[in-house]
Design a protein around this motif. Structure first.
Motif, mmCIF file in Angstrom:
data_model
loop_
_atom_site.group_PDB
_atom_site.id
_atom_site.type_symbol
_atom_site.label_atom_id
_atom_site.label_comp_id
_atom_site.label_asym_id
_atom_site.label_seq_id
_atom_site.Cartn_x
_atom_site.Cartn_y
_atom_site.Cartn_z
ATOM 1 N N ILE A 42 0.828 -1.210 0.000
ATOM 2 C CA ILE A 42 0.000 0.000 0.000
ATOM 3 C C ILE A 42 0.860 1.257 0.000
ATOM 4 N N GLY A 43 1.823 1.302 0.913
ATOM 5 C CA GLY A 43 2.616 2.517 1.039
ATOM 6 C C GLY A 43 3.466 2.815 -0.177
ATOM 7 N N ILE A 44 4.033 1.773 -0.797
ATOM 8 C CA ILE A 44 4.927 1.988 -1.938
ATOM 9 C C ILE A 44 4.204 1.774 -3.267
ATOM 10 N N GLN A 45 3.589 0.594 -3.424
ATOM 11 C CA GLN A 45 2.984 0.280 -4.721
ATOM 12 C C GLN A 45 1.699 1.057 -4.981
ATOM 13 N N GLN A 46 0.929 1.324 -3.930
ATOM 14 C CA GLN A 46 -0.336 2.031 -4.109
ATOM 15 C C GLN A 46 -0.259 3.490 -3.696
ATOM 16 N N GLY A 47 0.934 3.970 -3.419
ATOM 17 C CA GLY A 47 1.098 5.381 -3.096
ATOM 18 C C GLY A 47 0.432 5.809 -1.807
ATOM 19 N N ALA A 192 -5.919 -8.460 -5.853
ATOM 20 C CA ALA A 192 -5.256 -7.810 -6.984
ATOM 21 C C ALA A 192 -6.142 -6.718 -7.575
ATOM 22 N N ILE A 193 -7.445 -6.984 -7.663
ATOM 23 C CA ILE A 193 -8.368 -5.969 -8.181
ATOM 24 C C ILE A 193 -8.402 -4.761 -7.254
ATOM 25 N N ARG A 194 -8.397 -5.035 -5.963
ATOM 26 C CA ARG A 194 -8.410 -3.939 -4.984
ATOM 27 C C ARG A 194 -7.143 -3.089 -5.108
ATOM 28 N N GLN A 195 -5.999 -3.752 -5.291
ATOM 29 C CA GLN A 195 -4.748 -3.015 -5.429
ATOM 30 C C GLN A 195 -4.750 -2.174 -6.703
ATOM 31 N N ALA A 196 -5.206 -2.774 -7.818
ATOM 32 C CA ALA A 196 -5.239 -2.031 -9.078
ATOM 33 C C ALA A 196 -6.221 -0.864 -8.997
ATOM 34 N N ALA A 197 -7.367 -1.081 -8.336
ATOM 35 C CA ALA A 197 -8.343 -0.002 -8.183
ATOM 36 C C ALA A 197 -7.788 1.117 -7.309
ATOM 37 N N SER A 198 -6.981 0.765 -6.323
ATOM 38 C CA SER A 198 -6.365 1.791 -5.475
ATOM 39 C C SER A 198 -5.407 2.658 -6.279
ATOM 40 N N ARG A 199 -4.731 2.051 -7.245
ATOM 41 C CA ARG A 199 -3.866 2.846 -8.122
ATOM 42 C C ARG A 199 -4.700 3.794 -8.979
ATOM 43 N N ALA A 200 -5.876 3.321 -9.385
ATOM 44 C CA ALA A 200 -6.771 4.201 -10.144
ATOM 45 C C ALA A 200 -7.222 5.377 -9.282
ATOM 46 N N VAL A 201 -7.474 5.107 -8.004
ATOM 47 C CA VAL A 201 -7.848 6.181 -7.079
ATOM 48 C C VAL A 201 -6.697 7.168 -6.940
#
Length: 493
Positions: A42-47, A192-201
């Motif tokens: 979360i902290g690194i990959q999802q900003g 994985a979907i949650r992580q990718a969606a967090s990047r979209a956020v």
């Protein structure tokens, strides 16, 4: 050891407190890899964005996600967002995009509503983000629609892809939505979907002009602070357990020495004929020291190792169920090594205690009979006797130590081999979007905790037989009946 268990009863409360603190320490140690995984994932990959539910959205994004939702879902989402008009000074500092237009701001929602909104918005946000990337890059479009079901090159010049989708027939729209849904579902499940969606956020936050670096830094510092606090709790528990273990071990040793001394003081010639003076000295010193050492280890490891081992296995399987065989392989190799060492070294423990008795006997005889030895010129003979006893004890100790010295290199070999396997297998799973990098790192740490747990138990079981031998030797003295004792009602002359 069971013959001297009664000496542990006065320390029952300390033992219970130590076990409780060991649970606290184990829980803290097991929580740290999870937080480390959160920092990476979360902290690194999802900003630093820990939820696929955006706190703010532009009207354009809000309109676009409606394409991929039912009317009921869109109504539920719309009910939880408030439209903030352009230029609202209360939110302008946090959302600079308000200077140019309105935004939708998430209201205060409870956990149940938040979970429901996350389930609704994850895929629509991901679809919108994917289509935006596809409209800007032909390569992304080819990856998004590998079967050519939707050719972006056929769009009229200047037409937005989302405007085109609004004009499509319902059947075509359903076909595209299904294709996108299958594509994103292939990412590797809800995580994985949650992580990718967090990047979209995160991308949406950047569009709104929010300080994403501050969001990331704040999340990392927050989780890092929690990890620091947990580490301090673990350290406090570890130090306190060590103190309690030392008190229990020292107290048991003190009581054993006291009772052994009192028992020996009542021995008559018949009892002394069974136990030599040298053996009594060894039993009251070296043997009780062995019991004290193992007692401290027992309090520290006997309860902690099973807790940390079982907990680490559960957490590791939660991270990845497909790599369980690596942990099993490492544990089997470790136990095989320990079992071999155990079978070689344990028989020597009894011999060591007997050799210590022999060394004490020779030294004591030489000291007591020093004048006689000198009178008859037997110094060389006595030196040879002592040297023989000393060399036998030294050789036996060296043999045991040489056997034990191979434990650490083999353990490091097993641990490094397990680490390499985890990285090798985990890297393939990360590449296939079946696992996150942080989860792989956490799995690695949990695997090491499992190996260390079995290692601690194995070392305890190796040293325990020597203490058991010492305990039986001490118990033999304490349980020896006294043949001559003072009467309860002595007669005075």
């Amino acid at each position: 050891m069971r013959r001297i268990l009664k000496y542990f009863k006065p320390f029952s409360l300390l033992l219970i407190a130590a076990v409780a603190l060991l649970f606290v320490q184990a829980s803290a140690d097991l929580a740290l890899p999870d937080y480390m995984a959160d920092i990476v994932n979360i902290g690194i990959q999802q900003g630093g964005v820990d939820s696929p539910l955006p706190t703010a959205m532009s009207p354009k994004t809000f309109e676009r996600i409606s394409i991929f939702m039912t009317a009921e879902e869109y109504a539920d989402v719309q009910a939880q967002y408030t439209l903030i008009e352009s230029g609202d000074s209360a939110y302008l500092a946090e959302y600079p995009a308000l200077a140019d237009g309105a935004i939708y701001l998430l209201q205060n929602v409870d956990d149940e509503t938040r979970a429901s909104l996350e389930a609704i918005l994850s895929k629509p946000l991901l679809m919108v983000f994917g289509l935006e990337q596809a409209s800007q890059s032909p390569e992304s479009a080819a990856m998004l629609f590998p079967d050519g079901g939707f050719d972006l090159a056929k769009l009229p010049p200047g037409m937005d892809i989302f405007d085109a989708m609004k004009m499509m027939p319902a059947e075509k729209m359903t076909e595209i939505s299904t294709a996108l849904d299958e594509r994103f579902s292939a990412l590797g499940g809800e995580k994985a979907i949650r992580q990718a969606a967090s990047r979209a956020v995160l991308a949406e936050y950047e569009t709104l002009g929010m300080d994403t670096e501050s969001i990331q830094r704040g999340y990392i510092l927050h989780v890092g602070g929690i990890m620091l606090l947990i580490s301090l709790i673990s350290a406090f528990a570890s130090i306190t357990v060590g103190l309690f273990g030392a008190k229990i071990a020292a107290g048991v040793a003190r009581d054993l020495r006291r009772d052994l001394y009192e028992r020996v003081m009542h021995f008559s010639g018949a009892e002394f004929s069974r136990f030599s003076t040298a053996s009594l000295i060894t039993r009251s010193t070296n043997d009780i020291t062995q019991i004290q050492t193992v007692t401290a280890m027992f309090v520290r490891l006997m309860f902690f190792a099973p807790i940390i081992g079982a907990g680490a296995i559960i957490h590791a399987l939660d991270k990845s169920t497909s790599m369980w065989w690596i942990i099993v392989l490492a544990v089997v190799l470790l136990l095989s090594m320990i079992g071999t060492i155990f079978s070689i070294a344990v028989p020597k423990f009894k011999l060591i205690q007997k050799l210590i008795d022999r060394l004490n006997l020779v030294a004591r005889e030489n000291l007591v009979g020093m004048m006689v030895v000198r009178a008859f010129g037997r110094e060389k003979h006595e030196e040879k006797r002592f040297d023989t006893a000393n060399v036998e004890l030294t050789d036996t100790n060296l043999f045991v130590n040489r056997v034990f010295v191979v434990i650490m290199p083999f353990m490091m070999l097993i641990m490094n081999g397990a680490t390499m396997l985890i990285i090798w297998v985990g890297a393939h799973q990360v590449a296939q979007a079946q696992m996150q990098v942080g989860d792989m790192m956490a799995f690695m740490q949990y695997a090491m905790q499992v190996v260390f747990a079995f290692m601690m138990l194995s070392m305890l079981f190796i040293t325990f037989p020597r203490a058991d031998v010492s305990a039986n030797r001490v118990a033999d003295i304490l349980e020896t009946p006294i043949t001559i004792f003072d009467p309860e009602n002595p007669k005075h002359f």
